[in-house]
Scaffold this active site. Structure first.
Site, PDB file in Angstrom:
ATOM      1  N   HIS A  42      -6.057   1.455   7.272  1.00  0.00           N
ATOM      2  CA  HIS A  42      -5.029   1.524   6.223  1.00  0.00           C
ATOM      3  C   HIS A  42      -5.468   2.638   5.265  1.00  0.00           C
ATOM      4  CE1 HIS A  42      -4.575  -2.440   7.969  1.00  0.00           C
ATOM      5  NE2 HIS A  42      -3.380  -2.539   7.414  1.00  0.00           N
ATOM      6  N   SER A 120     -10.381   6.610   0.530  1.00  0.00           N
ATOM      7  CA  SER A 120     -11.371   6.389   1.594  1.00  0.00           C
ATOM      8  C   SER A 120     -11.411   7.514   2.641  1.00  0.00           C
ATOM      9  CB  SER A 120     -11.148   5.027   2.255  1.00  0.00           C
ATOM     10  OG  SER A 120      -9.801   4.849   2.629  1.00  0.00           O
ATOM     11  N   GLU A 138      -1.968   5.213   9.016  1.00  0.00           N
ATOM     12  CA  GLU A 138      -1.164   4.969   7.810  1.00  0.00           C
ATOM     13  C   GLU A 138       0.281   4.811   8.258  1.00  0.00           C
ATOM     14  OE1 GLU A 138      -1.544   4.331   4.428  1.00  0.00           O
ATOM     15  OE2 GLU A 138       0.634   4.233   4.544  1.00  0.00           O
ATOM     16  N   ASP A 166       0.612   1.373  13.197  1.00  0.00           N
ATOM     17  CA  ASP A 166       0.089   0.131  12.628  1.00  0.00           C
ATOM     18  C   ASP A 166      -1.421   0.082  12.901  1.00  0.00           C
ATOM     19  OD1 ASP A 166      -0.806  -2.511  12.361  1.00  0.00           O
ATOM     20  OD2 ASP A 166       1.158  -3.323  12.842  1.00  0.00           O
ATOM     21  N   GLY A 167      -2.214   0.102  11.850  1.00  0.00           N
ATOM     22  CA  GLY A 167      -3.668   0.148  12.017  1.00  0.00           C
ATOM     23  C   GLY A 167      -4.243  -1.101  12.670  1.00  0.00           C
ATOM     24  N   ASP A 187      -8.439  -2.031   5.124  1.00  0.00           N
ATOM     25  CA  ASP A 187      -8.139  -2.118   3.688  1.00  0.00           C
ATOM     26  C   ASP A 187      -6.628  -2.250   3.455  1.00  0.00           C
ATOM     27  OD1 ASP A 187      -8.322  -1.873   0.910  1.00  0.00           O
ATOM     28  OD2 ASP A 187      -8.346   0.326   0.987  1.00  0.00           O
TER      29      ASP A 187
HETATM   30  C1  LIG Z   1      -4.888  -0.327  -0.112  1.00  0.00           C
HETATM   31  S1  LIG Z   1      -4.041   1.044   0.539  1.00  0.00           S
HETATM   32  C2  LIG Z   1      -5.296   1.982   1.324  1.00  0.00           C
HETATM   33  C3  LIG Z   1      -6.266   2.660   0.410  1.00  0.00           C
HETATM   34  C4  LIG Z   1      -7.324   3.480   1.107  1.00  0.00           C
HETATM   35  N1  LIG Z   1      -7.979   2.718   2.171  1.00  0.00           N
HETATM   36  C5  LIG Z   1      -8.381   3.943   0.136  1.00  0.00           C
HETATM   37  O1  LIG Z   1      -9.384   3.240  -0.070  1.00  0.00           O
HETATM   38  O2  LIG Z   1      -8.222   5.040  -0.409  1.00  0.00           O
HETATM   39  C6  LIG Z   1      -3.225   0.341   1.937  1.00  0.00           C
HETATM   40  C7  LIG Z   1      -2.379   1.349   2.722  1.00  0.00           C
HETATM   41  O3  LIG Z   1      -2.009   0.749   3.971  1.00  0.00           O
HETATM   42  C8  LIG Z   1      -0.708   1.164   4.327  1.00  0.00           C
HETATM   43  N2  LIG Z   1      -0.247   0.162   5.313  1.00  0.00           N
HETATM   44  C9  LIG Z   1       0.330  -1.036   5.104  1.00  0.00           C
HETATM   45  N3  LIG Z   1       0.439  -1.724   6.263  1.00  0.00           N
HETATM   46  C10 LIG Z   1      -0.109  -0.930   7.221  1.00  0.00           C
HETATM   47  C11 LIG Z   1      -0.353  -1.104   8.621  1.00  0.00           C
HETATM   48  N4  LIG Z   1       0.013  -2.230   9.258  1.00  0.00           N
HETATM   49  N5  LIG Z   1      -0.977  -0.106   9.289  1.00  0.00           N
HETATM   50  C12 LIG Z   1      -1.357   1.038   8.649  1.00  0.00           C
HETATM   51  N6  LIG Z   1      -1.161   1.258   7.329  1.00  0.00           N
HETATM   52  C13 LIG Z   1      -0.553   0.271   6.633  1.00  0.00           C
HETATM   53  C14 LIG Z   1       0.046   1.209   3.015  1.00  0.00           C
HETATM   54  O4  LIG Z   1       1.154   2.077   3.105  1.00  0.00           O
HETATM   55  C15 LIG Z   1      -1.061   1.730   2.066  1.00  0.00           C
HETATM   56  O5  LIG Z   1      -1.000   3.134   1.960  1.00  0.00           O
END
Ligand SMILES: C[S@@+](CC[C@H](N)C(=O)[O-])C[C@H]1O[C@@H](n2cnc3c(N)ncnc32)[C@H](O)[C@@H]1O
Length: 313
Positions: A42, A120, A138, A166-167, A187
């Site tokens: 994420h 991150s 993402e 989807d991660g 995350d």
């Molecule tokens: C908490 S933020 C990530 C912050 C990042 N890891 C950091 O520390 O800088 C969560 C991100 O996950 C994305 N997201 C939500 N569901 C997701 C999924 N199933 N797969 C991938 N990305 C997803 C959201 O759009 C968001 O940008």
């Protein structure tokens, strides 16, 4: 589509805990020669402006990273198992890990301005060697586009891949990685309630495919049973797989709901968060035990501020 945008939250106390820990884990893992693959399931947008509209609207960085900058030590010596903000003694140097984190963020900025905060993906990429790989997942189209543009500026070539997938699902096909060394950061925003179950489900599957990987999962500590289930389920997974684990948390304020003068229920915002790590570096516990009391001292918003580190296996 989700409404969550990490730009509102970049540099908040949860980011401080997560990015500091991520840094410690990567410093350790990049000491070995063998190539490392890092997965950020994420990823977010990668880079954030702390003086931009998003950050200014939320003010979260002001209670997190910017507060650390504004209140440089007086820091106090830390005793193991000394868990509250009230515990204090005389002045002592900044914990090495905290110092390392502050210097890393500073390296994304010019000397007299701290406007850029690395997410991150950028923290990870900064630590990689040429032979290492980074896969960024993402889902949000706008954030994927921004992330892609930010990463393109690094001219990192094949080292970094941005995947609009989807991660939780996308990780599967990469495990185990070719050189049998991997770090996974999971995350999610937990905007969708199913994330609380998908985190342990993803890690259960990942451990079956690659039991020696290092896994970091972030979770919010809020008054919802599902949130408290996340570390509990992850601990069960680690114990069942007979792998070492570490659970660290940082609380900055009371989590209780309050009622204002108009009788409206006030939510406190995010009061605390935690990280559950499977196969942590053996150096991580001591590094966190030195840094977390200093974070509590500087980020405490009330007398409920506290930290905890628990480990096993
Ligand atoms: C908490 S933020 C990530 C912050 C990042 N890891 C950091 O520390 O800088 C969560 C991100 O996950 C994305 N997201 C939500 N569901 C997701 C999924 N199933 N797969 C991938 N990305 C997803 C959201 O759009 C968001 O940008």
């Amino acid at each position: 589509m989700f409404s969550y945008r990490h730009a509102f939250h970049a540099g908040n106390h949860a980011d401080v805990l997560k990015h500091m820990t991520l840094l410690a884990v990567l410093r350790h893992m990049t000491q070995k020669q063998t190539a490392l693959t890092v997965f950020d399931t994420h990823a977010g947008a990668g880079l954030y402006r702390l003086d931009g509209d998003y950050a200014r609207t939320s003010g979260e960085a002001a209670e997190g990273f910017l507060r650390l900058l504004a209140a440089p030590p007086p820091l106090r010596p830390t005793k193991v198992n000394q868990h509250s903000a009230a515990d204090a003694a005389t002045s002592a140097p900044t914990a090495l890990l905290l110092q390392d984190y502050l210097e890393l963020v500073a390296s994304f900025n010019s000397k007299n301005s701290q406007r850029v905060y690395p997410g991150s993906p950028f923290i990870i990429q900064r630590l990689l060697r040429e032979r290492d790989r980074l896969k960024l997942f993402e889902l949000h189209p706008t954030d994927t586009k921004t992330l892609g543009a930010n990463i393109a500026q690094l001219a990192a070539g094949r080292q970094v891949a941005v995947l609009q997938e989807d991660g939780f699902e996308g990780l599967r096909k990469f495990l185990p990685p070719p050189a049998r060394r991997a770090l996974v950061l999971c995350d999610p925003s937990y905007e969708i309630k199913s994330d609380y179950a998908r985190v342990p489900a993803m890690l259960a599957d990942a451990l079956q495919r690659f039991v020696t990987g290092t896994y970091i999962a972030w979770y919010p500590l809020i008054p919802r049973p599902e949130a408290h289930d996340v570390p509990r389920k992850l601990k069960t997974l680690a114990v069942k797989a007979q792998r070492p684990w570490l659970n660290a948390s940082l609380t900055v304020k009371n989590s209780k709901l309050t009622t204002d003068a108009m009788g409206e229920v006030q939510r406190p915002g995010l009061p605390a968060s935690g990280l559950f790590i499977i196969n942590p570096p053996h150096t991580l516990k001591a590094a966190l035990q030195a840094a977390l009391p200093q974070l509590v001292q500087q980020l405490a918003q009330d007398e409920h501020a506290a930290w905890a580190v628990e480990s096993g296996g």
